[in-house]
Design an enzyme around this catalytic site. Structure first.
Site, PDB file in Angstrom:
ATOM      1  N   CYS A   1      -8.636 -11.213   0.021  1.00 10.83           N
ATOM      2  CA  CYS A   1      -7.615 -12.248  -0.145  1.00 10.83           C
ATOM      3  C   CYS A   1      -6.231 -11.621  -0.064  1.00 10.83           C
ATOM      4  CB  CYS A   1      -7.796 -12.976  -1.477  1.00 10.83           C
ATOM      5  SG  CYS A   1      -6.523 -14.202  -1.826  1.00 10.83           S
TER       6      CYS A   1
ATOM      7  N   CYS B   1      -3.709 -13.018  -2.538  1.00  9.40           N
ATOM      8  CA  CYS B   1      -3.877 -12.517  -3.902  1.00  9.40           C
ATOM      9  C   CYS B   1      -3.342 -11.096  -4.060  1.00  9.40           C
ATOM     10  CB  CYS B   1      -5.363 -12.528  -4.287  1.00  9.40           C
ATOM     11  SG  CYS B   1      -6.204 -14.105  -4.078  1.00  9.40           S
ATOM     12  N   ASP B   2      -3.607 -10.235  -3.084  1.00  7.70           N
ATOM     13  CA  ASP B   2      -3.404  -8.795  -3.270  1.00  7.70           C
ATOM     14  C   ASP B   2      -2.270  -8.192  -2.463  1.00  7.70           C
ATOM     15  OD1 ASP B   2      -5.578  -8.856  -4.971  1.00  7.70           O
ATOM     16  OD2 ASP B   2      -7.015  -8.342  -3.402  1.00  7.70           O
TER      17      ASP B   2
END
Length: 416
Positions: A139, A142-143
């Site tokens: 993701c 997300c990261d």
């Protein structure tokens, strides 16, 4: 050995963000609720090092810490947790669902499926050693912040791979892309392709597949293999993002509910599947965006829908179909003038026949599903009258309802 059977209002299979949110809402609604999670409560979000796009927090949240807060909140509302694998699910003729584990069968009134899924892996050597917080991510949203001014490798060439790769260029120093196809060929949409080829931070490594992942405590090097020459190409990286597909965890639901061609569960906007009282939320359902925030929305909707389903079932069985007296049920819509005109007549009948009949009103705007449960389908016109005798619907009248007709219908229901 015969398995023990225990009863709950709601069972939630899967303890990720969607399942935990559903649990919070169900618990707060005073429904006896149990969540099944076979591995780690919090799901895939627990492997995300930093979550920056979940509302309500000025600072990035570690995924595992955020999910612990979800779990604690669910427990505060009395939700029970069972860390075990679900072996199967069945639907009984009376509408209740059986959730079977190794030792116990849980009989529930509503079932919320939140089993999520798993990213498709490459199958390369040492892959399992570097999953999630050790260098392999799934993701970019997300990261991405973690990889600010670092070098990353994208594996894949579809919409998700290229669009997430473009997003990563806002943070990373260099985004390399391993593509299985010949030079210039991507599976992504044309706009994403044009943007990627024009982005100076993106570099493509054509005709390659992952052969091996290497590193000590964290991933350091990816060995790519050229599919035409068999040449092994070492690529030094700070992290890898795999976008080669996603596999929903729906194996045990095949044959029970409708899945799409990729195995995702089909739902409507209320998270309802095609089986009454069964809902699906989060990554496991057919949807456009899979994030913690969208999972939370799914869980909230499913829980409220399940609560209404249970309360309507109780009202149907314990009020509308119960009791010894015959019932006349007036089905109306507040916006319709002819419906409103007959309300005084209904009130008059309630007073006149209070000892012999039970007279109820159902607002179609608020209780459409209840009406269809009561008489299989909506009346063809409104206002309408449904009559009930001995716990069964005996007639549905919806043509030319007048005060005289209502009096006649009530009189016909009188005993003797």
């Amino acid at each position: 050995m015969e398995k023990k059977i225990v009863d709950y209002d709601v069972a939630i299979i899967g303890g990720g963000a969607a399942g935990l949110t559903a649990g919070i809402y169900c618990g707060r609604a005073r429904l006896k609720t149990i969540i099944f999670e076979k591995s780690l409560v919090g799901g895939l979000a627990t492997y995300t090092d930093e979550i920056e796009n979940y509302p309500g927090f000025a600072e990035p949240q570690k995924g595992i810490e955020l999910m612990k807060k979800f779990e604690a909140q669910a427990k505060r509302f009395g939700v029970e947790f069972k860390l075990t694998d679900v072996k199967g699910v069945r639907v009984l003729e009376d509408g209740r669902k059986l959730v079977e584990t190794f030792r116990v069968i849980y009989r529930v009134r509503a079932l919320i499926i939140a089993t999520g899924g798993k990213p498709r892996l490459t199958g390369a050597k040492n892959e399992e050693d570097f999953l999630y917080d050790k260098g392999i991510s799934f993701c970019a949203t997300c990261d991405a912040a973690y990889y600010t001014d670092k070098e990353v490798l994208i594996v894949g060439s579809g919409d998700a791979a290229i669009e997430e790769g473009l997003f990563l260029t806002k943070f990373a120093r260099k985004v390399k892309v391993s593509v299985i196809h010949d030079a210039g060929t991507l599976d992504a949409n044309k706009i994403a392709q044009e943007q990627a080829f024009a982005n100076p931070k993106m570099e493509f490594i054509w005709n390659t597949m992952v052969e091996e992942f290497r590193g000590d405590e964290r991933l350091e090097t990816v060995i790519l293999r050229n599919t035409k020459t068999e040449e092994l190409i070492p690529v030094t990286v700070d992290g890898v993002f795999l976008f080669i597909g996603y596999l929903p965890n729906t194996e045990i639901f095949q044959g029970l509910i409708t899945l799409d061609g990729r195995g995702y569960i089909k739902t409507n906007e209320q998270m309802e599947t095609d089986v009454e009282g069964v809902y699906a939320v989060g990554d496991v359902r057919e949807k456009y965006l899979r994030q913690v925030s969208t999972a939370v929305g799914d869980g909230a909707i499913a829980a409220v829908t399940a609560e209404h389903y249970i309360s309507e079932a109780d009202y149907l069985q314990k009020q509308l179909l119960a009791g010894e007296k015959p019932k006349l049920i007036y089905v109306w819509e507040p916006t319709k003038e002819d419906c409103r005109q007959l309300l005084p007549v209904i009130e008059e009948l309630k007073v006149k026949f209070e000892d012999e009949l039970v007279i109820e009103k159902i607002d179609v705007y608020k209780s459409q599903s209840l009406i269809t449960k009561l008489c299989s389908k909506m009346p063809s016109a409104l206002p309408a009258v449904i009559t009930v005798e001995d716990g069964k619907v005996t007639s549905v009248v919806c043509q030319q309802l007048t005060p005289e007709k209502l009096h006649q219908l009530a009189s016909d229901l009188l005993p003797g």
